[in-house]
Design an enzyme around this catalytic site. Sequence first.
Site, mmCIF file in Angstrom:
data_model
loop_
_atom_site.group_PDB
_atom_site.id
_atom_site.type_symbol
_atom_site.label_atom_id
_atom_site.label_comp_id
_atom_site.label_asym_id
_atom_site.label_seq_id
_atom_site.Cartn_x
_atom_site.Cartn_y
_atom_site.Cartn_z
ATOM 1 N N SER A 124 7.101 2.161 6.237
ATOM 2 C CA SER A 124 6.081 2.768 7.092
ATOM 3 C C SER A 124 6.726 3.332 8.351
ATOM 4 O O SER A 124 7.750 2.808 8.824
ATOM 5 C CB SER A 124 5.081 1.676 7.479
ATOM 6 O OG SER A 124 4.269 2.096 8.538
ATOM 7 N N TYR A 148 2.774 -7.191 11.050
ATOM 8 C CA TYR A 148 2.814 -6.292 9.884
ATOM 9 C C TYR A 148 4.073 -5.421 9.943
ATOM 10 O O TYR A 148 4.830 -5.331 8.968
ATOM 11 C CB TYR A 148 1.559 -5.406 9.839
ATOM 12 C CG TYR A 148 1.702 -4.238 8.889
ATOM 13 C CD1 TYR A 148 1.704 -4.432 7.510
ATOM 14 C CD2 TYR A 148 1.881 -2.934 9.366
ATOM 15 C CE1 TYR A 148 1.868 -3.357 6.638
ATOM 16 C CE2 TYR A 148 2.043 -1.864 8.510
ATOM 17 C CZ TYR A 148 2.039 -2.077 7.143
ATOM 18 O OH TYR A 148 2.212 -1.015 6.289
ATOM 19 N N LYS A 152 7.669 -5.063 7.427
ATOM 20 C CA LYS A 152 8.276 -3.856 6.841
ATOM 21 C C LYS A 152 9.742 -3.739 7.264
ATOM 22 O O LYS A 152 10.621 -3.419 6.457
ATOM 23 C CB LYS A 152 7.504 -2.607 7.278
ATOM 24 C CG LYS A 152 6.114 -2.502 6.677
ATOM 25 C CD LYS A 152 6.171 -2.224 5.186
ATOM 26 C CE LYS A 152 4.838 -2.436 4.515
ATOM 27 N NZ LYS A 152 4.868 -2.400 3.065
HETATM 28 P P1 NAD Z 1 -3.739 -1.113 -0.587
HETATM 29 O O1 NAD Z 1 -4.149 -2.382 0.061
HETATM 30 O O2 NAD Z 1 -4.786 -0.167 -1.010
HETATM 31 O O3 NAD Z 1 -2.807 -1.429 -1.851
HETATM 32 C C1 NAD Z 1 -1.988 -2.574 -1.929
HETATM 33 C C2 NAD Z 1 -2.273 -3.223 -3.273
HETATM 34 O O4 NAD Z 1 -1.448 -4.385 -3.416
HETATM 35 C C3 NAD Z 1 -3.731 -3.694 -3.423
HETATM 36 O O5 NAD Z 1 -4.247 -3.229 -4.642
HETATM 37 C C4 NAD Z 1 -3.626 -5.224 -3.406
HETATM 38 O O6 NAD Z 1 -4.637 -5.831 -4.194
HETATM 39 C C5 NAD Z 1 -2.226 -5.445 -3.951
HETATM 40 N N1 NAD Z 1 -1.570 -6.685 -3.527
HETATM 41 C C6 NAD Z 1 -1.470 -7.200 -2.267
HETATM 42 N N2 NAD Z 1 -0.770 -8.348 -2.286
HETATM 43 C C7 NAD Z 1 -0.401 -8.565 -3.580
HETATM 44 C C8 NAD Z 1 0.342 -9.580 -4.231
HETATM 45 N N3 NAD Z 1 0.838 -10.635 -3.560
HETATM 46 N N4 NAD Z 1 0.520 -9.500 -5.577
HETATM 47 C C9 NAD Z 1 -0.004 -8.462 -6.277
HETATM 48 N N5 NAD Z 1 -0.708 -7.472 -5.710
HETATM 49 C C10 NAD Z 1 -0.907 -7.524 -4.375
HETATM 50 O O7 NAD Z 1 -2.701 -0.392 0.415
HETATM 51 P P2 NAD Z 1 -2.098 1.060 0.367
HETATM 52 O O8 NAD Z 1 -2.667 1.835 1.511
HETATM 53 O O9 NAD Z 1 -2.157 1.615 -0.995
HETATM 54 O O10 NAD Z 1 -0.588 0.734 0.762
HETATM 55 C C11 NAD Z 1 0.410 0.521 -0.210
HETATM 56 C C12 NAD Z 1 1.700 0.133 0.488
HETATM 57 O O11 NAD Z 1 2.062 1.160 1.417
HETATM 58 C C13 NAD Z 1 1.619 -1.163 1.297
HETATM 59 O O12 NAD Z 1 2.819 -1.863 1.159
HETATM 60 C C14 NAD Z 1 1.440 -0.674 2.721
HETATM 61 O O13 NAD Z 1 1.933 -1.599 3.655
HETATM 62 C C15 NAD Z 1 2.266 0.607 2.707
HETATM 63 N N6 NAD Z 1 1.841 1.583 3.728
HETATM 64 C C16 NAD Z 1 0.541 1.995 3.782
HETATM 65 C C17 NAD Z 1 0.140 2.896 4.777
HETATM 66 C C18 NAD Z 1 -1.297 3.344 4.892
HETATM 67 O O14 NAD Z 1 -1.674 3.866 5.957
HETATM 68 N N7 NAD Z 1 -2.130 3.209 3.866
HETATM 69 C C19 NAD Z 1 1.080 3.400 5.701
HETATM 70 C C20 NAD Z 1 2.401 2.977 5.584
HETATM 71 C C21 NAD Z 1 2.778 2.073 4.595
HETATM 72 N N1 UFG Z 2 -8.395 6.157 16.065
HETATM 73 C C1 UFG Z 2 -9.562 6.274 16.814
HETATM 74 N N2 UFG Z 2 -10.673 5.613 16.390
HETATM 75 C C2 UFG Z 2 -10.693 4.852 15.259
HETATM 76 C C3 UFG Z 2 -9.500 4.736 14.497
HETATM 77 C C4 UFG Z 2 -8.368 5.393 14.946
HETATM 78 O O1 UFG Z 2 -9.584 6.955 17.831
HETATM 79 O O2 UFG Z 2 -11.735 4.259 14.930
HETATM 80 C C5 UFG Z 2 -7.179 6.901 16.502
HETATM 81 C C6 UFG Z 2 -5.995 6.000 16.841
HETATM 82 O O3 UFG Z 2 -6.043 5.609 18.188
HETATM 83 C C7 UFG Z 2 -4.815 6.908 16.497
HETATM 84 C C8 UFG Z 2 -5.333 7.765 15.345
HETATM 85 O O4 UFG Z 2 -6.756 7.688 15.413
HETATM 86 O O5 UFG Z 2 -4.526 7.767 17.583
HETATM 87 C C9 UFG Z 2 -4.880 7.261 13.974
HETATM 88 O O6 UFG Z 2 -5.192 5.873 13.852
HETATM 89 P P1 UFG Z 2 -5.081 5.091 12.468
HETATM 90 O O7 UFG Z 2 -5.587 3.704 12.704
HETATM 91 O O8 UFG Z 2 -5.729 5.879 11.380
HETATM 92 O O9 UFG Z 2 -3.523 5.101 12.156
HETATM 93 P P2 UFG Z 2 -2.283 4.529 12.997
HETATM 94 O O10 UFG Z 2 -1.368 5.663 13.262
HETATM 95 O O11 UFG Z 2 -2.710 3.722 14.142
HETATM 96 O O12 UFG Z 2 -1.637 3.502 11.952
HETATM 97 C C10 UFG Z 2 -1.290 3.882 10.616
HETATM 98 C C11 UFG Z 2 -1.411 2.683 9.703
HETATM 99 C C12 UFG Z 2 -0.390 1.639 10.064
HETATM 100 C C13 UFG Z 2 0.980 2.247 10.066
HETATM 101 C C14 UFG Z 2 1.008 3.445 10.974
HETATM 102 C C15 UFG Z 2 2.351 4.142 10.894
HETATM 103 O O13 UFG Z 2 -2.688 2.091 9.806
HETATM 104 O O14 UFG Z 2 -0.398 0.617 9.098
HETATM 105 O O15 UFG Z 2 -0.003 4.385 10.590
HETATM 106 O O16 UFG Z 2 2.589 4.502 9.559
HETATM 107 F F1 UFG Z 2 1.847 1.321 10.524
#
Ligand code: NAD
Ligand code: UFG
Length: 335
Positions: A124, A148, A152
Amino acid sequence: MKILITGGAGYIGSHTCVELLNKNNELIIVDNLSNSKYEAIKRIKQISGKEVKFYHTDILNEIEMDIIFQENNIEAVIHFAGSKAVGESCQIPLEYYKNNVTGSIKLFQMMQKHNVKKLVFSSSATVYGLNDNVPFKEEFPLSATNPYGRTKLMIEEILRDLYSSDNFWQISLLRYFNPVGAHPSGLLGEDPQGIPNNLMPFISQVAVGKLEKLRIFGNDYPTKDGTGVRDYIHVVDLAKGHLKALEKLREGHGCQPYNLGSGEGNSVLEVIQAFEEASNKKIPYEIVERRAGDIATSFADPSKANSKLEWKTKKTLLEMCADSWNWQRKNPKRY
Ligand code: NAD
Ligand code: UFG
């Protein structure tokens, strides 16, 4: 290729499964459904018209994971499984370290045991910490500001050490920026439990009438309009990045981080404007205090992924909003 997908029922995993199936890969999905539903697996099959093998298993379960590796001739792993809510990670850090760090270590041990050494890991942009020196480049110093983010960062470090110990490992660390949008069919999308933490699902739920108004966390940042700036990336573009990363593993490149982002920053107000245009709905909002831990600006320098992976984002902010809206409208009660 026969690929194990951990967390394949989740938001990014499910979209990646569709793209992998479109290219005729064979998939084995492991998910404990802690943050997803079996319906996502059905829809992966529906969109692709292909079968997948699904195991309702926790990656922490060594006995079941061992059987999965024995039963399937796995060639590579894409590791999405983990917990991802920043706020929750501050309240229950031990759960986060156990699920993300211990879960990953057990998975890597299982891979080692079965001699599977090709891995794509979901990292991330959070690993750039409080750095505000945009655009973020892969070689920037890394840090974390919450449990969190630390999970990572720790997993990245573990993988760098693993590669140093054994150069047969081939590892891509994909640093996602802000994934949004949904599959254009409206069958797959982000399915948050409870009130969403992230901007796009929150806006979608305001548009559909589930939530009253958006709270914008601060308009006094040093940005173009005072609201936070992020690098939003369509989840289908992101999914395609995983295919490119897998191809690269076959060539052999060591353990490499890649920024997966568009290279552009958009403010909260710009996202609202684009969403209003895509949905033809008004998004009421109020300005509130800054959210603790937020930085002003985050966007990628994606040039390494552009050149080395031959991957680039294609979809615009308007398309991201249109697909988020299409998904929300068609699935008002989630999956
Ligand atoms: P998500 O929660 O939709 O998907 C994660 C999946 O993993 C879920 O289906 C959950 O049920 C499964 N899971 C969790 N723990 C488990 C375990 N112990 N065993 C088996 N399955 C398990 O999340 P996502 O948004 O699809 O994110 C996927 C990956 O990308 C994550 O590792 C997350 O940290 C990373 N990531 C996500 C974002 C974002 O904004 N969505 C940004 C950066 C990184
Ligand atoms: N924001 C609002 N109101 C809300 C939600 C978000 O104003 O209700 C703003 C935040 O302050 C930020 C922007 O919208 O400026 C984006 O916020 P998000 O929560 O959608 O995303 P972030 O960038 O804070 O975080 C995301 C993921 C994290 C990850 C990070 C970097 O949620 O897990 O991107 O990859 F770590």
